[in-house]
Scaffold this active site. Structure first.
Site, PDB file in Angstrom:
ATOM      1  N   LEU A 104      55.636  27.648  54.825  1.00  0.00           N
ATOM      2  CA  LEU A 104      55.619  29.107  54.861  1.00  0.00           C
ATOM      3  C   LEU A 104      56.951  29.574  55.447  1.00  0.00           C
ATOM      4  O   LEU A 104      57.231  29.362  56.621  1.00  0.00           O
ATOM      5  CB  LEU A 104      54.438  29.591  55.712  1.00  0.00           C
ATOM      6  CG  LEU A 104      53.066  29.060  55.244  1.00  0.00           C
ATOM      7  CD1 LEU A 104      51.979  29.412  56.260  1.00  0.00           C
ATOM      8  CD2 LEU A 104      52.705  29.607  53.869  1.00  0.00           C
ATOM      9  N   LYS A 118      64.192  32.546  59.737  1.00  0.00           N
ATOM     10  CA  LYS A 118      63.974  31.757  60.951  1.00  0.00           C
ATOM     11  C   LYS A 118      64.237  30.271  60.694  1.00  0.00           C
ATOM     12  O   LYS A 118      64.675  29.536  61.578  1.00  0.00           O
ATOM     13  CB  LYS A 118      62.541  31.954  61.439  1.00  0.00           C
ATOM     14  CG  LYS A 118      62.294  31.304  62.796  1.00  0.00           C
ATOM     15  CD  LYS A 118      60.937  31.635  63.339  1.00  0.00           C
ATOM     16  CE  LYS A 118      60.758  31.021  64.722  1.00  0.00           C
ATOM     17  NZ  LYS A 118      59.424  31.269  65.263  1.00  0.00           N
ATOM     18  N   GLN A 181      56.435  35.420  48.028  1.00  0.00           N
ATOM     19  CA  GLN A 181      55.172  36.091  48.258  1.00  0.00           C
ATOM     20  C   GLN A 181      55.322  37.557  47.857  1.00  0.00           C
ATOM     21  O   GLN A 181      56.425  38.031  47.583  1.00  0.00           O
ATOM     22  CB  GLN A 181      54.707  35.931  49.706  1.00  0.00           C
ATOM     23  CG  GLN A 181      55.541  36.601  50.755  1.00  0.00           C
ATOM     24  CD  GLN A 181      55.055  36.243  52.162  1.00  0.00           C
ATOM     25  OE1 GLN A 181      55.741  35.550  52.887  1.00  0.00           O
ATOM     26  NE2 GLN A 181      53.904  36.738  52.562  1.00  0.00           N
ATOM     27  N   ASN A 242      53.377  26.154  58.769  1.00  0.00           N
ATOM     28  CA  ASN A 242      54.472  27.060  59.137  1.00  0.00           C
ATOM     29  C   ASN A 242      55.745  26.240  59.295  1.00  0.00           C
ATOM     30  O   ASN A 242      55.730  25.171  59.913  1.00  0.00           O
ATOM     31  CB  ASN A 242      54.161  27.757  60.470  1.00  0.00           C
ATOM     32  CG  ASN A 242      52.904  28.595  60.396  1.00  0.00           C
ATOM     33  OD1 ASN A 242      52.425  28.915  59.316  1.00  0.00           O
ATOM     34  ND2 ASN A 242      52.361  28.954  61.546  1.00  0.00           N
ATOM     35  N   ASP A 244      58.104  26.677  61.207  1.00  0.00           N
ATOM     36  CA  ASP A 244      58.554  26.551  62.608  1.00  0.00           C
ATOM     37  C   ASP A 244      57.642  25.643  63.439  1.00  0.00           C
ATOM     38  O   ASP A 244      57.835  25.502  64.642  1.00  0.00           O
ATOM     39  CB  ASP A 244      58.702  27.926  63.274  1.00  0.00           C
ATOM     40  CG  ASP A 244      57.384  28.683  63.394  1.00  0.00           C
ATOM     41  OD1 ASP A 244      56.329  28.111  63.057  1.00  0.00           O
ATOM     42  OD2 ASP A 244      57.414  29.856  63.821  1.00  0.00           O
ATOM     43  N   LYS A 387      58.267  29.440  68.704  1.00  0.00           N
ATOM     44  CA  LYS A 387      58.176  30.896  68.549  1.00  0.00           C
ATOM     45  C   LYS A 387      59.147  31.614  69.477  1.00  0.00           C
ATOM     46  O   LYS A 387      59.509  32.759  69.238  1.00  0.00           O
ATOM     47  CB  LYS A 387      56.752  31.376  68.874  1.00  0.00           C
ATOM     48  CG  LYS A 387      55.657  30.726  68.043  1.00  0.00           C
ATOM     49  CD  LYS A 387      55.665  31.198  66.615  1.00  0.00           C
ATOM     50  CE  LYS A 387      54.522  30.603  65.811  1.00  0.00           C
ATOM     51  NZ  LYS A 387      54.694  30.830  64.359  1.00  0.00           N
TER      52      LYS A 387
END
Length: 499
Positions: A104, A118, A181, A242, A244, A387
Protein backbone atom coordinates in the site's frame (compact mmCIF):
# COMPACT_ATOMS: atom_id res chain seq x y z
CA UNK A 1 -23.56 14.70 9.22
CA UNK A 2 -26.73 12.75 10.12
CA UNK A 3 -28.14 15.97 11.60
CA UNK A 4 -27.50 17.71 8.30
CA UNK A 5 -29.27 14.92 6.44
CA UNK A 6 -32.35 15.27 8.63
CA UNK A 7 -32.68 18.87 7.51
CA UNK A 8 -32.21 18.06 3.85
CA UNK A 9 -34.32 15.91 1.61
CA UNK A 10 -32.36 12.66 1.32
CA UNK A 11 -32.98 12.23 -2.39
CA UNK A 12 -31.88 15.80 -2.95
CA UNK A 13 -28.71 15.07 -0.94
CA UNK A 14 -27.84 12.05 -3.02
CA UNK A 15 -28.92 13.27 -6.42
CA UNK A 16 -27.60 16.79 -5.87
CA UNK A 17 -24.15 15.72 -4.74
CA UNK A 18 -23.74 12.99 -7.31
CA UNK A 19 -25.15 15.21 -10.05
CA UNK A 20 -22.62 17.94 -9.23
CA UNK A 21 -19.86 15.34 -9.13
CA UNK A 22 -20.85 13.89 -12.50
CA UNK A 23 -21.08 17.38 -14.00
CA UNK A 24 -17.33 17.64 -13.37
CA UNK A 25 -16.59 14.82 -15.83
CA UNK A 26 -16.86 16.88 -19.03
CA UNK A 27 -14.27 19.30 -17.61
CA UNK A 28 -11.69 16.52 -17.78
CA UNK A 29 -10.42 17.89 -21.09
CA UNK A 30 -9.20 20.98 -19.20
CA UNK A 31 -7.43 18.90 -16.52
CA UNK A 32 -3.66 19.10 -16.16
CA UNK A 33 -3.55 15.37 -15.51
CA UNK A 34 -5.36 14.07 -18.62
CA UNK A 35 -2.54 11.62 -19.37
CA UNK A 36 -3.01 10.00 -15.98
CA UNK A 37 -6.79 10.14 -15.65
CA UNK A 38 -8.78 8.71 -18.55
CA UNK A 39 -12.53 9.36 -18.75
CA UNK A 40 -13.10 5.62 -18.11
CA UNK A 41 -11.13 5.75 -14.86
CA UNK A 42 -12.97 8.88 -13.75
CA UNK A 43 -16.33 7.26 -14.54
CA UNK A 44 -15.41 4.18 -12.46
CA UNK A 45 -14.21 6.43 -9.63
CA UNK A 46 -17.52 8.25 -9.59
CA UNK A 47 -19.49 5.01 -9.71
CA UNK A 48 -17.56 3.86 -6.63
CA UNK A 49 -18.03 7.20 -4.92
CA UNK A 50 -21.73 7.23 -5.71
CA UNK A 51 -22.16 3.78 -4.12
CA UNK A 52 -20.22 4.80 -1.01
CA UNK A 53 -22.09 8.10 -0.69
CA UNK A 54 -25.49 6.40 -1.02
CA UNK A 55 -24.56 3.98 1.75
CA UNK A 56 -23.27 6.80 3.94
CA UNK A 57 -26.61 8.62 3.73
CA UNK A 58 -28.66 5.50 4.36
CA UNK A 59 -26.76 4.14 7.38
CA UNK A 60 -28.46 4.94 10.67
CA UNK A 61 -26.87 4.36 14.05
CA UNK A 62 -23.62 2.52 14.82
CA UNK A 63 -22.38 -0.21 12.47
CA UNK A 64 -22.16 -2.71 15.36
CA UNK A 65 -24.50 -3.50 18.21
CA UNK A 66 -22.33 -3.98 21.29
CA UNK A 67 -24.32 -6.84 22.88
CA UNK A 68 -23.87 -8.91 19.68
CA UNK A 69 -20.06 -8.81 19.91
CA UNK A 70 -18.44 -12.10 20.89
CA UNK A 71 -14.89 -13.30 21.26
CA UNK A 72 -13.69 -15.20 18.18
CA UNK A 73 -13.87 -19.02 18.45
CA UNK A 74 -10.59 -20.63 19.57
CA UNK A 75 -9.78 -22.17 16.18
CA UNK A 76 -10.45 -18.94 14.24
CA UNK A 77 -7.22 -17.31 15.50
CA UNK A 78 -4.36 -19.77 15.34
CA UNK A 79 -0.96 -19.34 16.97
CA UNK A 80 1.86 -18.86 14.47
CA UNK A 81 3.81 -21.71 16.13
CA UNK A 82 1.07 -24.15 15.09
CA UNK A 83 1.38 -23.04 11.45
CA UNK A 84 5.17 -23.25 11.65
CA UNK A 85 5.09 -26.79 13.06
CA UNK A 86 3.79 -28.08 9.73
CA UNK A 87 7.24 -27.40 8.27
CA UNK A 88 7.92 -26.52 4.65
CA UNK A 89 7.62 -28.73 1.56
CA UNK A 90 10.72 -29.56 -0.47
CA UNK A 91 9.57 -27.44 -3.36
CA UNK A 92 8.88 -24.02 -1.82
CA UNK A 93 9.17 -22.50 -5.29
CA UNK A 94 5.78 -23.94 -6.33
CA UNK A 95 4.05 -21.98 -3.57
CA UNK A 96 6.05 -18.80 -4.19
CA UNK A 97 5.16 -18.83 -7.88
CA UNK A 98 1.50 -18.51 -6.86
CA UNK A 99 2.17 -15.36 -4.80
CA UNK A 100 2.06 -11.63 -5.53
CA UNK A 101 3.37 -9.07 -3.01
CA UNK A 102 1.20 -5.93 -2.82
CA UNK A 103 2.35 -2.84 -0.94
CA UNK A 104 0.00 0.00 0.00
CA UNK A 105 1.89 3.01 -1.34
CA UNK A 106 -0.67 5.82 -1.29
CA UNK A 107 0.71 7.81 1.64
CA UNK A 108 2.86 10.93 1.72
CA UNK A 109 5.67 11.62 4.19
CA UNK A 110 4.09 14.88 5.39
CA UNK A 111 3.63 13.74 9.00
CA UNK A 112 7.42 13.32 9.17
CA UNK A 113 8.11 16.63 7.41
CA UNK A 114 8.98 15.07 4.05
CA UNK A 115 7.70 15.89 0.58
CA UNK A 116 6.60 13.17 -1.82
CA UNK A 117 5.75 9.49 -1.22
CA UNK A 118 6.55 8.13 2.23
CA UNK A 119 8.06 5.03 0.58
CA UNK A 120 10.97 7.17 -0.67
CA UNK A 121 12.18 8.21 2.82
CA UNK A 122 15.59 6.73 3.73
CA UNK A 123 15.25 4.45 6.72
CA UNK A 124 18.44 2.40 6.92
CA UNK A 125 21.89 2.75 5.30
CA UNK A 126 20.46 5.17 2.70
CA UNK A 127 17.84 2.54 1.74
CA UNK A 128 14.24 3.70 1.36
CA UNK A 129 11.14 1.63 2.25
CA UNK A 130 10.84 0.83 -1.46
CA UNK A 131 14.51 -0.19 -1.76
CA UNK A 132 14.15 -2.62 1.15
CA UNK A 133 10.95 -4.12 -0.33
CA UNK A 134 12.61 -4.70 -3.72
CA UNK A 135 15.69 -6.24 -2.03
CA UNK A 136 13.49 -8.67 -0.05
CA UNK A 137 11.59 -9.91 -3.09
CA UNK A 138 14.69 -10.08 -5.28
CA UNK A 139 16.36 -12.20 -2.60
CA UNK A 140 13.38 -14.60 -2.65
CA UNK A 141 13.40 -14.84 -6.44
CA UNK A 142 17.15 -15.51 -6.58
CA UNK A 143 17.16 -17.98 -3.68
CA UNK A 144 14.27 -20.12 -4.94
CA UNK A 145 14.50 -19.33 -8.69
CA UNK A 146 10.96 -17.93 -8.67
CA UNK A 147 8.98 -15.07 -10.16
CA UNK A 148 7.26 -13.23 -7.31
CA UNK A 149 6.11 -9.84 -8.65
CA UNK A 150 5.72 -6.63 -6.65
CA UNK A 151 2.55 -4.58 -7.07
CA UNK A 152 2.32 -1.04 -5.70
CA UNK A 153 -1.06 0.54 -5.03
CA UNK A 154 -0.32 4.22 -5.55
CA UNK A 155 -2.58 7.22 -5.07
CA UNK A 156 -2.75 10.34 -7.21
CA UNK A 157 -0.45 11.86 -4.57
CA UNK A 158 2.33 9.29 -5.01
CA UNK A 159 1.98 7.87 -8.53
CA UNK A 160 4.13 10.28 -10.53
CA UNK A 161 7.11 10.34 -8.12
CA UNK A 162 6.96 6.57 -7.63
CA UNK A 163 6.92 5.84 -11.37
CA UNK A 164 10.02 7.99 -11.87
CA UNK A 165 11.95 6.15 -9.19
CA UNK A 166 10.96 2.68 -10.49
CA UNK A 167 13.39 3.08 -13.39
CA UNK A 168 16.27 2.41 -10.99
CA UNK A 169 15.02 -1.17 -10.46
CA UNK A 170 14.97 -2.10 -14.17
CA UNK A 171 17.82 -4.59 -13.78
CA UNK A 172 16.60 -6.11 -10.49
CA UNK A 173 15.06 -9.56 -10.54
CA UNK A 174 11.59 -8.30 -9.66
CA UNK A 175 8.70 -7.49 -11.99
CA UNK A 176 7.04 -4.34 -10.67
CA UNK A 177 3.46 -3.36 -11.52
CA UNK A 178 1.50 -0.35 -10.31
CA UNK A 179 -2.14 0.65 -10.23
CA UNK A 180 -3.85 3.70 -8.78
CA UNK A 181 -6.45 3.74 -6.08
CA UNK A 182 -9.55 5.83 -6.71
CA UNK A 183 -9.82 9.60 -6.47
CA UNK A 184 -12.95 10.73 -4.63
CA UNK A 185 -14.28 14.25 -4.00
CA UNK A 186 -14.18 15.68 -0.49
CA UNK A 187 -17.61 16.66 0.77
CA UNK A 188 -18.56 19.94 2.43
CA UNK A 189 -19.72 18.91 5.91
CA UNK A 190 -22.63 21.36 5.91
CA UNK A 191 -24.01 21.16 2.38
CA UNK A 192 -22.87 17.58 1.61
CA UNK A 193 -21.75 18.80 -1.83
CA UNK A 194 -18.30 18.22 -3.38
CA UNK A 195 -15.88 21.10 -2.71
CA UNK A 196 -13.94 20.63 -5.99
CA UNK A 197 -14.96 22.86 -8.91
CA UNK A 198 -13.14 20.86 -11.60
CA UNK A 199 -11.05 17.71 -12.08
CA UNK A 200 -7.72 19.48 -11.60
CA UNK A 201 -5.24 18.59 -8.88
CA UNK A 202 -3.67 22.04 -8.82
CA UNK A 203 -5.02 25.46 -7.98
CA UNK A 204 -8.46 25.96 -6.49
CA UNK A 205 -9.49 22.28 -6.57
CA UNK A 206 -6.23 20.81 -5.24
CA UNK A 207 -7.77 20.18 -1.81
CA UNK A 208 -11.00 18.88 -3.29
CA UNK A 209 -9.85 15.29 -3.78
CA UNK A 210 -8.61 12.41 -1.63
CA UNK A 211 -7.69 8.70 -1.93
CA UNK A 212 -10.48 6.80 -0.10
CA UNK A 213 -8.46 4.55 2.24
CA UNK A 214 -6.84 1.19 1.55
CA UNK A 215 -10.19 -0.63 1.44
CA UNK A 216 -10.36 0.73 -2.09
CA UNK A 217 -7.76 -1.87 -3.13
CA UNK A 218 -10.36 -4.45 -4.16
CA UNK A 219 -12.26 -2.28 -6.66
CA UNK A 220 -9.19 -0.47 -8.02
CA UNK A 221 -7.15 -3.67 -8.43
CA UNK A 222 -10.07 -5.29 -10.26
CA UNK A 223 -10.84 -2.21 -12.41
CA UNK A 224 -7.18 -1.81 -13.44
CA UNK A 225 -7.23 -5.18 -15.23
CA UNK A 226 -4.11 -6.21 -13.32
CA UNK A 227 -5.97 -8.69 -11.10
CA UNK A 228 -7.24 -10.54 -14.19
CA UNK A 229 -3.75 -10.49 -15.73
CA UNK A 230 -2.12 -12.00 -12.63
CA UNK A 231 -4.74 -14.76 -12.38
CA UNK A 232 -4.04 -15.59 -16.05
CA UNK A 233 -0.33 -15.88 -15.13
CA UNK A 234 -1.18 -18.54 -12.52
CA UNK A 235 -1.07 -16.34 -9.43
CA UNK A 236 -3.45 -17.35 -6.63
CA UNK A 237 -2.75 -15.20 -3.54
CA UNK A 238 -1.65 -11.69 -2.69
CA UNK A 239 0.25 -10.70 0.43
CA UNK A 240 -0.86 -7.13 1.24
CA UNK A 241 0.83 -4.84 3.76
CA UNK A 242 1.65 -1.19 4.44
CA UNK A 243 4.92 -0.20 2.78
CA UNK A 244 6.06 1.45 6.03
CA UNK A 245 5.77 -1.81 8.02
CA UNK A 246 9.34 -3.12 7.90
CA UNK A 247 8.30 -6.36 9.62
CA UNK A 248 5.94 -7.36 6.79
CA UNK A 249 8.17 -9.76 4.86
CA UNK A 250 6.97 -12.83 2.94
CA UNK A 251 6.52 -15.66 5.47
CA UNK A 252 6.92 -19.06 3.81
CA UNK A 253 5.05 -20.91 6.60
CA UNK A 254 1.90 -18.79 6.25
CA UNK A 255 2.09 -19.09 2.46
CA UNK A 256 2.45 -22.87 2.70
CA UNK A 257 -0.56 -23.03 5.04
CA UNK A 258 -2.66 -21.22 2.43
CA UNK A 259 -1.52 -23.25 -0.56
CA UNK A 260 -1.59 -26.70 1.10
CA UNK A 261 -5.19 -26.66 2.37
CA UNK A 262 -7.79 -29.11 1.07
CA UNK A 263 -9.91 -27.60 -1.73
CA UNK A 264 -13.16 -28.07 0.16
CA UNK A 265 -11.96 -25.90 3.07
CA UNK A 266 -9.80 -23.37 1.27
CA UNK A 267 -9.04 -20.30 3.38
CA UNK A 268 -9.55 -17.16 1.29
CA UNK A 269 -8.34 -14.56 3.77
CA UNK A 270 -5.73 -14.53 6.53
CA UNK A 271 -5.23 -11.56 8.83
CA UNK A 272 -2.01 -11.45 10.81
CA UNK A 273 -2.73 -10.24 14.33
CA UNK A 274 -0.38 -9.82 17.26
CA UNK A 275 -0.71 -9.36 21.03
CA UNK A 276 -1.71 -5.91 22.22
CA UNK A 277 0.53 -3.87 24.48
CA UNK A 278 -0.36 -0.60 26.20
CA UNK A 279 0.89 1.19 23.06
CA UNK A 280 -1.65 -0.59 20.83
CA UNK A 281 -4.93 0.05 22.63
CA UNK A 282 -6.45 1.84 19.62
CA UNK A 283 -5.62 -0.89 17.10
CA UNK A 284 -8.47 -2.71 15.32
CA UNK A 285 -9.28 -6.18 16.67
CA UNK A 286 -11.02 -9.37 15.50
CA UNK A 287 -14.45 -10.29 16.88
CA UNK A 288 -17.16 -12.82 16.15
CA UNK A 289 -20.28 -11.00 14.93
CA UNK A 290 -23.41 -12.65 13.58
CA UNK A 291 -21.50 -15.86 12.94
CA UNK A 292 -18.64 -14.22 11.01
CA UNK A 293 -15.11 -13.17 11.85
CA UNK A 294 -15.08 -9.39 11.67
CA UNK A 295 -12.68 -6.48 12.14
CA UNK A 296 -13.73 -3.98 14.81
CA UNK A 297 -12.11 -0.54 14.61
CA UNK A 298 -12.20 2.03 17.41
CA UNK A 299 -14.20 4.39 15.15
CA UNK A 300 -17.08 1.87 15.17
CA UNK A 301 -17.21 1.54 18.95
CA UNK A 302 -20.00 3.40 20.79
CA UNK A 303 -18.50 6.04 23.12
CA UNK A 304 -19.76 4.27 26.23
CA UNK A 305 -17.66 1.20 25.34
CA UNK A 306 -14.39 2.81 24.17
CA UNK A 307 -12.60 2.03 27.46
CA UNK A 308 -13.73 -1.57 27.22
CA UNK A 309 -12.43 -1.73 23.63
CA UNK A 310 -9.03 -0.43 24.79
CA UNK A 311 -8.83 -3.12 27.45
CA UNK A 312 -5.79 -5.35 26.89
CA UNK A 313 -7.46 -8.17 28.85
CA UNK A 314 -10.74 -8.31 26.87
CA UNK A 315 -9.40 -7.60 23.37
CA UNK A 316 -5.99 -9.19 23.47
CA UNK A 317 -4.91 -8.88 19.83
CA UNK A 318 -4.87 -6.23 17.09
CA UNK A 319 -4.67 -6.19 13.30
CA UNK A 320 -1.17 -5.67 11.83
CA UNK A 321 -2.68 -5.04 8.35
CA UNK A 322 -0.55 -7.88 6.97
CA UNK A 323 -3.15 -9.78 4.92
CA UNK A 324 -3.09 -12.85 2.67
CA UNK A 325 -6.00 -12.90 0.23
CA UNK A 326 -7.20 -15.16 -2.58
CA UNK A 327 -7.19 -13.46 -5.99
CA UNK A 328 -10.02 -15.65 -7.29
CA UNK A 329 -12.13 -14.70 -4.26
CA UNK A 330 -11.55 -10.96 -4.84
CA UNK A 331 -12.64 -11.42 -8.47
CA UNK A 332 -15.77 -13.34 -7.43
CA UNK A 333 -16.80 -10.82 -4.76
CA UNK A 334 -16.23 -7.86 -7.07
CA UNK A 335 -18.28 -9.42 -9.85
CA UNK A 336 -21.08 -10.29 -7.43
CA UNK A 337 -20.96 -6.79 -5.93
CA UNK A 338 -20.62 -8.55 -2.57
CA UNK A 339 -17.67 -6.66 -1.07
CA UNK A 340 -19.05 -5.04 2.07
CA UNK A 341 -16.88 -2.79 4.24
CA UNK A 342 -17.95 -0.38 6.97
CA UNK A 343 -17.67 3.29 6.05
CA UNK A 344 -15.12 5.34 7.98
CA UNK A 345 -16.14 9.02 8.13
CA UNK A 346 -12.92 11.00 8.37
CA UNK A 347 -13.46 14.70 9.22
CA UNK A 348 -10.85 17.19 7.97
CA UNK A 349 -10.40 20.94 8.06
CA UNK A 350 -8.90 22.44 4.90
CA UNK A 351 -6.35 25.27 4.97
CA UNK A 352 -9.03 27.93 4.51
CA UNK A 353 -10.94 26.59 7.54
CA UNK A 354 -13.61 24.71 5.57
CA UNK A 355 -14.87 21.58 7.35
CA UNK A 356 -15.08 18.58 5.02
CA UNK A 357 -15.58 14.84 5.33
CA UNK A 358 -13.84 11.98 3.55
CA UNK A 359 -15.58 8.64 3.19
CA UNK A 360 -13.08 5.80 3.49
CA UNK A 361 -12.89 2.03 3.96
CA UNK A 362 -10.24 -0.29 5.45
CA UNK A 363 -8.84 -3.30 3.57
CA UNK A 364 -9.15 -5.61 6.62
CA UNK A 365 -12.86 -4.84 7.06
CA UNK A 366 -13.65 -7.12 4.10
CA UNK A 367 -12.62 -10.19 6.13
CA UNK A 368 -16.30 -10.99 6.79
CA UNK A 369 -16.97 -11.38 3.05
CA UNK A 370 -14.45 -14.19 2.45
CA UNK A 371 -14.91 -17.92 3.05
CA UNK A 372 -13.06 -19.68 5.90
CA UNK A 373 -11.28 -16.48 6.99
CA UNK A 374 -8.62 -16.95 9.64
CA UNK A 375 -6.49 -14.91 12.02
CA UNK A 376 -2.92 -15.94 12.77
CA UNK A 377 -1.32 -14.61 15.95
CA UNK A 378 2.19 -13.75 14.73
CA UNK A 379 5.28 -12.61 16.65
CA UNK A 380 5.52 -8.88 17.31
CA UNK A 381 8.54 -8.75 14.99
CA UNK A 382 6.16 -8.86 12.01
CA UNK A 383 4.75 -5.49 13.05
CA UNK A 384 7.47 -2.85 12.75
CA UNK A 385 5.79 0.27 11.37
CA UNK A 386 7.63 3.56 10.92
CA UNK A 387 5.03 6.26 11.52
CA UNK A 388 7.19 8.74 13.43
CA UNK A 389 10.84 9.67 13.94
CA UNK A 390 10.65 7.76 17.25
CA UNK A 391 10.03 4.61 15.17
CA UNK A 392 12.76 5.68 12.75
CA UNK A 393 15.31 5.89 15.59
CA UNK A 394 14.58 2.27 16.52
CA UNK A 395 15.03 0.87 13.00
CA UNK A 396 18.19 2.93 12.35
CA UNK A 397 19.82 1.71 15.57
CA UNK A 398 21.94 -1.34 16.40
CA UNK A 399 18.80 -3.03 17.78
CA UNK A 400 18.31 -4.37 14.27
CA UNK A 401 20.57 -5.93 11.69
CA UNK A 402 19.82 -5.67 7.97
CA UNK A 403 20.15 -8.60 5.60
CA UNK A 404 18.67 -8.89 2.10
CA UNK A 405 16.26 -6.04 2.81
CA UNK A 406 14.92 -7.59 6.04
CA UNK A 407 15.42 -6.18 9.53
CA UNK A 408 15.88 -8.66 12.36
CA UNK A 409 16.32 -7.97 16.07
CA UNK A 410 19.99 -8.22 17.06
CA UNK A 411 20.93 -11.44 18.87
CA UNK A 412 22.95 -9.29 21.27
CA UNK A 413 19.76 -7.87 22.78
CA UNK A 414 18.77 -9.91 25.83
CA UNK A 415 15.05 -9.10 25.63
CA UNK A 416 12.96 -9.65 22.48
CA UNK A 417 10.77 -6.63 23.26
CA UNK A 418 11.31 -3.28 21.53
CA UNK A 419 12.25 -0.28 23.73
CA UNK A 420 9.60 2.39 24.20
CA UNK A 421 10.91 5.58 22.55
CA UNK A 422 9.19 8.96 22.70
CA UNK A 423 10.93 11.88 21.00
CA UNK A 424 9.52 15.39 21.51
CA UNK A 425 8.28 17.91 18.94
CA UNK A 426 11.81 19.15 18.17
CA UNK A 427 12.41 15.78 16.50
CA UNK A 428 9.13 15.50 14.53
CA UNK A 429 10.55 16.31 11.09
CA UNK A 430 13.13 13.94 9.61
CA UNK A 431 15.55 16.73 8.70
CA UNK A 432 15.51 18.16 12.26
CA UNK A 433 15.80 14.67 13.72
CA UNK A 434 18.89 13.86 11.64
CA UNK A 435 20.63 17.10 12.66
CA UNK A 436 20.16 16.24 16.36
CA UNK A 437 22.07 12.93 16.15
CA UNK A 438 25.75 13.00 15.18
CA UNK A 439 25.42 9.23 15.19
CA UNK A 440 22.60 6.91 16.27
CA UNK A 441 23.12 5.88 19.93
CA UNK A 442 23.83 2.32 21.07
CA UNK A 443 20.40 1.12 22.23
CA UNK A 444 20.96 -2.61 22.78
CA UNK A 445 20.22 -2.37 26.50
CA UNK A 446 17.61 0.39 26.36
CA UNK A 447 14.13 -0.11 27.86
CA UNK A 448 12.64 3.38 27.70
CA UNK A 449 13.73 6.71 26.22
CA UNK A 450 11.90 10.04 26.54
CA UNK A 451 13.42 13.18 25.04
CA UNK A 452 11.80 16.61 25.25
CA UNK A 453 12.99 20.05 24.16
CA UNK A 454 16.17 21.26 22.47
CA UNK A 455 18.42 18.20 22.83
CA UNK A 456 21.33 16.98 20.66
CA UNK A 457 23.38 13.78 20.82
CA UNK A 458 27.11 13.56 20.15
CA UNK A 459 28.83 10.56 18.54
CA UNK A 460 28.95 7.10 20.14
CA UNK A 461 26.42 7.78 22.91
CA UNK A 462 25.16 4.68 24.75
CA UNK A 463 21.68 4.50 26.30
CA UNK A 464 20.69 1.79 28.81
CA UNK A 465 17.68 1.08 31.00
CA UNK A 466 15.33 4.07 31.38
CA UNK A 467 16.68 7.41 30.16
CA UNK A 468 14.70 10.67 30.39
CA UNK A 469 16.18 13.88 28.94
CA UNK A 470 14.21 17.11 29.38
CA UNK A 471 15.41 20.53 28.26
CA UNK A 472 13.06 23.20 29.56
CA UNK A 473 11.92 26.03 27.31
CA UNK A 474 14.91 28.27 26.52
CA UNK A 475 17.42 25.65 27.71
CA UNK A 476 19.51 23.32 25.58
CA UNK A 477 21.08 19.98 26.41
CA UNK A 478 24.00 18.57 24.39
CA UNK A 479 24.74 14.96 25.31
CA UNK A 480 28.55 14.75 24.98
CA UNK A 481 30.18 12.31 22.54
CA UNK A 482 30.98 8.96 24.14
CA UNK A 483 28.48 9.43 27.02
CA UNK A 484 26.91 6.39 28.65
CA UNK A 485 23.53 7.10 30.25
CA UNK A 486 22.02 4.29 32.31
CA UNK A 487 18.78 4.81 34.29
CA UNK A 488 19.34 8.57 34.24
CA UNK A 489 17.16 11.67 34.25
CA UNK A 490 18.90 14.65 32.63
CA UNK A 491 17.26 18.07 32.90
CA UNK A 492 18.18 21.73 32.93
CA UNK A 493 20.85 23.16 30.67
CA UNK A 494 23.98 21.44 29.34
CA UNK A 495 25.98 23.08 26.54
CA UNK A 496 29.14 21.67 24.99
CA UNK A 497 31.10 24.54 23.48
CA UNK A 498 33.81 24.20 20.84
CA UNK A 499 37.13 25.81 21.76
Amino acid sequence: SSAVCETLNKNHCIDGSIHVALLLLPKLSHCNHVSVLSPQICKKDFEGFKKLFHRFLQVKGPSVEWPKINRPPEDSIQPYEKIREKGLPENVANSLNKLVVVKLNGGLGTSMGCKGPKSLISVRNENTFLDLTVQQIEHLNKTYNTDVPLVLMNSFNTDEDTRKILQKYTHHRVKIHTFNQSRYPRINKESLLPVAKDMGLVGESADGWYPPGHGDIYASFYNSGLLEQLIAEGKEYIFVSNIDNLGATVDLHILNHLVSQPNGKRCEFIMEVTDKTRADVKGGTLIQYEGKLRLLEIAQVPKAHVDEFKSVSKFKIFNTNNLWISLAAIKRLQEQNAMDMEIIVNPKTLNGGLNVIQLETAVGAAIKCFDNALGINVPRSRFLPVKTTSDLLLVMSNLYSLEAGSLTMSEKREFPTTPHVKLGSSFTKVQEYLIRFESIPDMLELDHLTVSGDVTFGKNVSLKGTVIIIANHGDRIDIPAGSMLENKIVSGNLRILDH
